[in-house]
Scaffold this motif. Structure first.
Motif, PDB file in Angstrom:
ATOM      1  N   GLU A  52       0.832  -1.206   0.000  1.00 31.14           N
ATOM      2  CA  GLU A  52       0.000   0.000   0.000  1.00 31.14           C
ATOM      3  C   GLU A  52       0.866   1.257   0.000  1.00 31.14           C
ATOM      4  O   GLU A  52       0.563   2.243  -0.678  1.00 31.14           O
ATOM      5  N   LEU A 144      -6.329  -3.128   8.328  1.00 35.10           N
ATOM      6  CA  LEU A 144      -6.383  -3.492   6.916  1.00 35.10           C
ATOM      7  C   LEU A 144      -7.591  -2.785   6.317  1.00 35.10           C
ATOM      8  O   LEU A 144      -8.738  -3.044   6.714  1.00 35.10           O
ATOM      9  N   LEU A 146      -9.759  -2.034   3.049  1.00 28.75           N
ATOM     10  CA  LEU A 146     -10.060  -2.577   1.731  1.00 28.75           C
ATOM     11  C   LEU A 146     -11.260  -1.868   1.122  1.00 28.75           C
ATOM     12  O   LEU A 146     -12.198  -1.510   1.852  1.00 28.75           O
ATOM     13  N   GLN A 148      -7.820  -1.335  -1.248  1.00 26.43           N
ATOM     14  CA  GLN A 148      -6.715  -0.404  -1.093  1.00 26.43           C
ATOM     15  C   GLN A 148      -6.871   0.775  -2.050  1.00 26.43           C
ATOM     16  O   GLN A 148      -7.542   0.678  -3.073  1.00 26.43           O
ATOM     17  N   ARG A 219      -4.885   5.409   9.043  1.00 26.68           N
ATOM     18  CA  ARG A 219      -4.189   5.974   7.889  1.00 26.68           C
ATOM     19  C   ARG A 219      -4.149   7.487   8.065  1.00 26.68           C
ATOM     20  O   ARG A 219      -5.188   8.134   8.243  1.00 26.68           O
ATOM     21  N   HIS A 262     -13.865   6.623   4.363  1.00 24.83           N
ATOM     22  CA  HIS A 262     -13.628   5.467   3.493  1.00 24.83           C
ATOM     23  C   HIS A 262     -14.906   4.666   3.310  1.00 24.83           C
ATOM     24  O   HIS A 262     -15.527   4.232   4.282  1.00 24.83           O
ATOM     25  N   ARG A 266     -12.927  -2.218   6.799  1.00 27.29           N
ATOM     26  CA  ARG A 266     -11.754  -2.046   7.663  1.00 27.29           C
ATOM     27  C   ARG A 266     -11.721  -3.211   8.632  1.00 27.29           C
ATOM     28  O   ARG A 266     -12.723  -3.524   9.267  1.00 27.29           O
TER      29      ARG A 266
END
Length: 305
Positions: A52, A144, A146, A148, A219, A262, A266
């Protein structure tokens, strides 16, 4: 390696990956194996993060580890003997996988001698930054996210609004007490529909006190000013320096901070329940494993226990 900042797609040269935790929720599996090396299907979690980071265009990944966790860095070292054996036996697919991690990104070790919090871990990376860097990415390996690509969305937003840009997910209201929660106001930016301005942050509030159900999601694209804030904040519970406190200080000083919400999944790789779900989700998206796993799950879930 010190590539000019202009050679980086989003002007992000460095990604900081805090990986000093002992993985106590995974014991006994993590007694000798760092949790960051546990595989998500067939790829260690730390390599998923490195992939990533490389997709973002970064050329350096600073891995902040504890004194006895140097094995995480070893994953990014070449393994000539294994490579020669695989090549000799014609196992080209496995050979490609073994060679992938060392070629993704430059991995730089930084040791956190004592567990003094996420803010302290991030602060240790400052010495490794180059003079031309005005932003640093932070990616938590337990998260994680997704599919990405959210880091690129955040970098695009930062080009428009400047300052620091964080990733957020929307969770059910009754779950907000498990997270850092953002107080936000809308932003009129058609190019980034999920963009919102942050006017405050609350760490693990009671449900009735939470300003929203937008929560921090591992992030961050942080302006270099974050390091000045980290030097000024005071330790909280357990003597730890919290990254959240430093970001809140930037907000109080008028520094622009935004979130990108997002629209995806997650998973928390830091606990067994989240790890299992991540492996299933990751595998379902994989062209090799996905079709067979989907058939199996459909059949298995139709059976009575």
């Amino acid at each position: 390696m010190n590539l000019p900042i202009a050679d980086h797609k989003w002007s992000v040269k460095t990604v900081v990956v805090p990986a000093a935790g002992m993985g106590t929720r995974f014991l006994p599996a993590t007694k000798t194996v760092p949790k960051e090396l546990l595989p998500v299907v067939d790829t260690p979690g730390i390599e998923v993060i490195a992939s990533e980071a490389a997709a973002l265009g970064a050329s350096k990944m600073i891995i902040v580890t504890a004194p006895k966790k140097q094995g995480v860095l070893a994953h990014f070292d070449p393994y000539p003997e294994l490579e020669a054996l695989l090549e000799e036996r014609g196992k080209s697919a496995q050979l490609e996988k073994v060679r992938r991690a060392p070629n993704l990104i430059e991995a730089i070790p930084v040791t956190q001698e004592r567990p003094l919090g996420l803010g302290h871990a991030v602060s240790l990376a400052e010495a490794e930054l180059h003079d031309d860097e005005d932003v640093v990415a932070v990616m938590l390996p337990d998260d994680l996210v997704l599919p990405q690509g959210v880091m690129e969305t955040m970098a695009k937003a930062r080009e428009s609004v400047g300052g620091s840009v964080l990733c957020a997910c929307e969770v059910p209201r009754e779950e907000v007490s498990n997270y850092g929660v953002f107080e936000v106001e809308p932003v009129d930016d058609p190019a980034t529909p999920g963009l919102k301005k942050v006017i405050g942050m609350v760490e693990k509030p009671a449900v009735e006190d939470a300003p929203s159900n937008y929560v921090a999601t591992g992030r961050y694209l942080l302006d270099r000013e974050i390091f000045d804030a980290l030097r000024k904040i005071t330790p909280g519970a357990g003597g730890e320096l919290q990254l959240t406190d430093a970001i809140a200080m930037l907000i109080d000083k008028g520094h622009p901070v935004h979130i990108v919400v997002h629209d995806g999944a997650r998973h928390d790789l830091g606990n067994p329940g989240g790890y299992i779900r991540a492996c299933v989700d990751f595998a379902l998206r994989d062209p090799q494993y996905g079709p067979g796993l989907r058939r199996y799950l459909t059949a298995r879930l139709s059976q009575e226990d």
